[in-house]
Design a protein around this motif. Structure first.
Motif, PDB file in Angstrom:
ATOM      1  N   LEU A   3       0.850  -1.188   0.000  1.00 19.87           N
ATOM      2  CA  LEU A   3       0.000   0.000   0.000  1.00 19.87           C
ATOM      3  C   LEU A   3       0.880   1.229   0.000  1.00 19.87           C
ATOM      4  CD1 LEU A   3      -2.560  -1.089   2.741  1.00 19.87           C
ATOM      5  CD2 LEU A   3      -2.964  -1.032   0.282  1.00 19.87           C
ATOM      6  N   LEU A   4       0.402   2.297  -0.630  1.00 17.49           N
ATOM      7  CA  LEU A   4       1.196   3.516  -0.716  1.00 17.49           C
ATOM      8  C   LEU A   4       0.299   4.731  -0.874  1.00 17.49           C
ATOM      9  CD1 LEU A   4       4.246   4.343  -0.908  1.00 17.49           C
ATOM     10  CD2 LEU A   4       3.919   4.444  -3.371  1.00 17.49           C
ATOM     11  N   ALA A   5       0.661   5.806  -0.184  1.00 15.65           N
ATOM     12  CA  ALA A   5       0.008   7.106  -0.369  1.00 15.65           C
ATOM     13  C   ALA A   5       1.090   8.104  -0.747  1.00 15.65           C
ATOM     14  CB  ALA A   5      -0.701   7.549   0.899  1.00 15.65           C
ATOM     15  N   VAL A   6       0.927   8.773  -1.874  1.00 11.97           N
ATOM     16  CA  VAL A   6       1.896   9.762  -2.351  1.00 11.97           C
ATOM     17  C   VAL A   6       1.145  11.046  -2.669  1.00 11.97           C
ATOM     18  CG1 VAL A   6       3.711  10.284  -4.023  1.00 11.97           C
ATOM     19  CG2 VAL A   6       3.272   7.918  -3.390  1.00 11.97           C
ATOM     20  N   GLY A   7       1.688  12.181  -2.238  1.00 13.59           N
ATOM     21  CA  GLY A   7       1.007  13.431  -2.552  1.00 13.59           C
ATOM     22  C   GLY A   7       1.683  14.650  -1.977  1.00 13.59           C
ATOM     23  N   LEU A   8       0.965  15.745  -2.002  1.00 14.64           N
ATOM     24  CA  LEU A   8       1.401  16.991  -1.379  1.00 14.64           C
ATOM     25  C   LEU A   8       0.184  17.625  -0.714  1.00 14.64           C
ATOM     26  CD1 LEU A   8       0.213  19.240  -3.534  1.00 14.64           C
ATOM     27  CD2 LEU A   8       2.320  18.765  -4.744  1.00 14.64           C
ATOM     28  N   ASN A   9       0.429  18.424   0.330  1.00 12.34           N
ATOM     29  CA  ASN A   9      -0.679  19.070   1.025  1.00 12.34           C
ATOM     30  C   ASN A   9      -0.287  20.447   1.525  1.00 12.34           C
ATOM     31  OD1 ASN A   9       0.829  18.692   3.372  1.00 12.34           O
ATOM     32  ND2 ASN A   9      -0.358  16.927   4.040  1.00 12.34           N
ATOM     33  N   ARG A  57      -5.012  19.400  -0.492  1.00 10.02           N
ATOM     34  CA  ARG A  57      -4.154  18.271  -0.825  1.00 10.02           C
ATOM     35  C   ARG A  57      -4.515  17.652  -2.173  1.00 10.02           C
ATOM     36  NH1 ARG A  57      -3.699  15.514   3.408  1.00 10.02           N
ATOM     37  NH2 ARG A  57      -4.873  16.941   4.738  1.00 10.02           N
ATOM     38  N   THR A  58      -3.517  17.015  -2.778  1.00 16.99           N
ATOM     39  CA  THR A  58      -3.722  16.097  -3.889  1.00 16.99           C
ATOM     40  C   THR A  58      -2.906  14.861  -3.558  1.00 16.99           C
ATOM     41  OG1 THR A  58      -4.120  17.764  -5.603  1.00 16.99           O
ATOM     42  CG2 THR A  58      -3.290  15.636  -6.325  1.00 16.99           C
ATOM     43  N   GLU A  59      -3.590  13.713  -3.443  1.00 17.50           N
ATOM     44  CA  GLU A  59      -2.929  12.479  -3.016  1.00 17.50           C
ATOM     45  C   GLU A  59      -3.363  11.303  -3.876  1.00 17.50           C
ATOM     46  OE1 GLU A  59      -2.460  13.483   1.769  1.00 17.50           O
ATOM     47  OE2 GLU A  59      -4.147  12.261   1.062  1.00 17.50           O
ATOM     48  N   LEU A  60      -2.406  10.446  -4.178  1.00 17.84           N
ATOM     49  CA  LEU A  60      -2.671   9.203  -4.894  1.00 17.84           C
ATOM     50  C   LEU A  60      -2.528   8.049  -3.908  1.00 17.84           C
ATOM     51  CD1 LEU A  60      -2.960   7.454  -7.533  1.00 17.84           C
ATOM     52  CD2 LEU A  60      -0.464   7.472  -7.614  1.00 17.84           C
ATOM     53  N   TYR A  61      -3.579   7.234  -3.787  1.00 17.16           N
ATOM     54  CA  TYR A  61      -3.528   6.024  -2.972  1.00 17.16           C
ATOM     55  C   TYR A  61      -3.455   4.835  -3.926  1.00 17.16           C
ATOM     56  CZ  TYR A  61      -4.991   8.907   0.986  1.00 17.16           C
ATOM     57  OH  TYR A  61      -5.068   9.859   1.962  1.00 17.16           O
ATOM     58  N   ALA A  62      -2.522   3.926  -3.659  1.00 18.56           N
ATOM     59  CA  ALA A  62      -2.338   2.803  -4.573  1.00 18.56           C
ATOM     60  C   ALA A  62      -2.096   1.518  -3.799  1.00 18.56           C
ATOM     61  CB  ALA A  62      -1.157   3.067  -5.512  1.00 18.56           C
ATOM     62  N   ALA A  63      -2.425   0.396  -4.439  1.00 14.26           N
ATOM     63  CA  ALA A  63      -2.170  -0.921  -3.879  1.00 14.26           C
ATOM     64  C   ALA A  63      -1.761  -1.846  -5.014  1.00 14.26           C
ATOM     65  CB  ALA A  63      -3.411  -1.470  -3.179  1.00 14.26           C
ATOM     66  N   GLY A  64      -0.701  -2.595  -4.789  1.00 10.25           N
ATOM     67  CA  GLY A  64      -0.239  -3.500  -5.822  1.00 10.25           C
ATOM     68  C   GLY A  64       1.193  -3.918  -5.576  1.00 10.25           C
ATOM     69  N   ALA A  65       1.846  -4.436  -6.614  1.00 12.46           N
ATOM     70  CA  ALA A  65       3.248  -4.827  -6.513  1.00 12.46           C
ATOM     71  C   ALA A  65       4.106  -3.586  -6.723  1.00 12.46           C
ATOM     72  CB  ALA A  65       3.570  -5.894  -7.558  1.00 12.46           C
ATOM     73  N   LEU A  66       4.090  -2.689  -5.736  1.00 15.70           N
ATOM     74  CA  LEU A  66       4.717  -1.386  -5.872  1.00 15.70           C
ATOM     75  C   LEU A  66       6.215  -1.440  -5.635  1.00 15.70           C
ATOM     76  CD1 LEU A  66       1.982   0.558  -3.909  1.00 15.70           C
ATOM     77  CD2 LEU A  66       2.322   0.577  -6.375  1.00 15.70           C
ATOM     78  N   SER A  67       6.902  -0.440  -6.181  1.00 15.96           N
ATOM     79  CA  SER A  67       8.348  -0.334  -6.021  1.00 15.96           C
ATOM     80  C   SER A  67       8.672   0.379  -4.719  1.00 15.96           C
ATOM     81  CB  SER A  67       8.926   0.433  -7.215  1.00 15.96           C
ATOM     82  OG  SER A  67       8.251   1.661  -7.368  1.00 15.96           O
ATOM     83  N   GLY A  68       9.944   0.742  -4.520  1.00 14.61           N
ATOM     84  CA  GLY A  68      10.374   1.437  -3.324  1.00 14.61           C
ATOM     85  C   GLY A  68       9.781   2.827  -3.219  1.00 14.61           C
ATOM     86  N   VAL A  69       9.929   3.421  -2.039  1.00 15.83           N
ATOM     87  CA  VAL A  69       9.325   4.724  -1.766  1.00 15.83           C
ATOM     88  C   VAL A  69       9.853   5.799  -2.698  1.00 15.83           C
ATOM     89  CG1 VAL A  69       9.123   6.543  -0.041  1.00 15.83           C
ATOM     90  CG2 VAL A  69       8.840   4.164   0.635  1.00 15.83           C
ATOM     91  N   ASP A  70      11.168   5.892  -2.832  1.00 16.28           N
ATOM     92  CA  ASP A  70      11.750   6.944  -3.680  1.00 16.28           C
ATOM     93  C   ASP A  70      11.297   6.815  -5.125  1.00 16.28           C
ATOM     94  OD1 ASP A  70      13.076   8.072  -1.561  1.00 16.28           O
ATOM     95  OD2 ASP A  70      14.960   7.008  -1.932  1.00 16.28           O
ATOM     96  N   GLU A  71      11.290   5.574  -5.618  1.00 14.14           N
ATOM     97  CA  GLU A  71      10.858   5.361  -7.003  1.00 14.14           C
ATOM     98  C   GLU A  71       9.373   5.673  -7.164  1.00 14.14           C
ATOM     99  OE1 GLU A  71      10.980   1.931 -10.505  1.00 14.14           O
ATOM    100  OE2 GLU A  71      11.879   1.566  -8.536  1.00 14.14           O
TER     101      GLU A  71
END
Length: 426
Positions: A3-9, A57-71
């Motif tokens: 799971l991952l949440a990426v964004g800015l606020n 805020r604008t945020e993307l929530y994702a779930a899957g075979a995700l890569s590392g945080v920086d990538e």
């Protein structure tokens, strides 16, 4: 599954940047589809995605075979830059990424109003539900995000019903009233204009109407909707197209529309100021993207405030909310651990399914062998004995082979584990 949440606020990026990456509500579904397509072009693409976009805020929530945080941050920055036609370098420094339980915790805190500029504000929950509905409509939600968001809404409800998180909050609307009172000692003699007819404008109208201004007017693209809101406060409505000829009449202007471009430009306000003979105008722009051009704030006799400008005002009374915040954080932490336990259990589901399939295959084979023995007239007791021994031998074969071939620490671990796996209650 990751799971991952990426964004800015509002804590990481100014409104001047947030407005550039905001997604209008009616384009959220398209944006989710674009995000999934974008990530799908590279290895480790998220199979599930949702986008939350508000004034803060604008945020993307994702779930899957995700890569590392920086990538993941890099991919999201490139997606946002490409989608909104912005330089990658302008976005990258302002983005944050929260993996696994931190992503879940963040979603819970956002929905509960703990991550808002106005602590405990209720609007964010409805905005998140809208985001989830649009993501689901385009197939963006799967097992994991669907479950996470359902739990998110349940947590937000629990926080709001069992704590006083919103009891002492100072809303943007109340903050706007406070700021206007710094310019005008009293609002009873002022003419107030509201641009838009959404939830935030309705909230602002409620607060300003309580101050008994001289007049209250609503300007909206759809006149009928503007009239409906204006009549609630004994006000009047005008079409947004009439704004150029009407703006000079108003002392206070509050704007919050869903326009992707400014609707009040520098030239329009300059003419209004000239017509008012330098009588001050108090303006609040609550929209993201902004409704009022930034240059307007440089004019003499114009006091322009944005969403970010109201941030300091809404932080007052923070000490009164600390007990509620602590209580809410405790609830959230408990629910995060519960969800991550569910995630862990989901991870072993394929293993359990494979064990069941293997067991069923062995059972079926031995049963077929027993039926053939019975068909040729073998003794029933002998058949049952053979059946039980055959099943036992086949079920133990894999474990015995693993133990036989293992060495050192691995053999010691298996020797401890295997008896536990095959232990039965008596």
């Amino acid at each position: 599954m990751h799971l991952l949440a990426v964004g800015l606020n509002h804590t990481t990026a100014p409104v001047s940047l947030r407005e550039k990456v905001a997604f209008p509500l009616d384009s959220l579904g398209q944006a989710v589809a674009a995000a999934r397509s974008w990530f799908g072009e590279t290895e480790g693409a998220p199979s599930e995605a949702a986008i939350l976009s508000t004034c803060n805020r604008t945020e993307l929530y994702a779930a899957g075979a995700l890569s590392g945080v920086d990538e993941a941050i890099d991919k999201t920055a490139h997606f946002l830059a490409d989608y909104h036609r912005l330089p990658y370098a302008e976005l990258r420094p302002f983005l944050y990424a929260l993996p696994q339980d931190n992503a879940v915790r963040h979603a819970f805190r956002v929905a509960s109003g703990l991550d808002s500029m106005v602590l405990g504000e209720p609007q964010i929950l409805g905005q998140m539900k809208d985001a989830v509905r649009h993501a689901e409509a385009v197939g963006g939600l799967g097992t994991y995000l669907h479950q996470m968001f359902q739990r998110t809404f349940a947590v937000a409800k629990e926080v709001r019903t069992t704590t006083d998180i919103g009891a002492h909050s100072v809303s943007m609307a109340a903050a706007a009233v406070r700021l206007s009172q710094r310019i005008f000692d009293t609002l009873t003699g002022q003419h107030v204009l509201f641009i838009g007819a959404g939830e935030m404008i309705e909230l602002c109208a409620t607060h300003f109407a309580a101050q008994n201004p001289k007049s209250l007017t609503v300007a909206n693209r759809t006149l009928a909707r503007g009239e409906t809101l204006a009549h609630r406060f004994s006000g009047t409505a005008i079409c947004l197209a009439d704004l150029p000829s009407q703006l000079a009449k108003f002392d206070i202007v509050i704007s919050c529309t869903a326009s992707s471009l400014p609707i009040i430009g520098l030239g329009l306000v300059e003419r209004a100021v000239k017509e008012r003979r330098r009588k001050p105008i108090f303006m609040v722009d609550l929209a993201v993207p902004r409704d009022i051009e930034e240059e307007v704030g440089r004019l003499d006799d114009v006091f322009l405030y944005t969403v970010d400008d109201l941030g300091a005002v809404v932080q007052t009374g923070m000490e009164n909310r600390q007990a509620a915040v602590s209580q809410a954080e405790t609830i959230i932490e408990t629910r995060v651990q519960s969800f991550m336990h569910w995630i862990d259990n989901r991870a072993v589901v394929p293993v359990i399914q494979e064990l069941h399939e293997t067991g069923e295959h062995l059972r079926t084979a031995e049963l077929e062998r027993a039926r053939k023995m019975l068909a040729r007239g073998d003794d029933v007791d002998a058949v049952l004995e053979a059946l039980s021994k055959g099943l036992t031998a086949k079920f133990l074969h894999g474990s015995q082979q693993a133990l036989h071939h293992a060495q050192g620490d691995e053999r010691a671990r298996l020797a401890t584990l295997l008896p536990q796996l095959f232990r039965t209650r008596r």
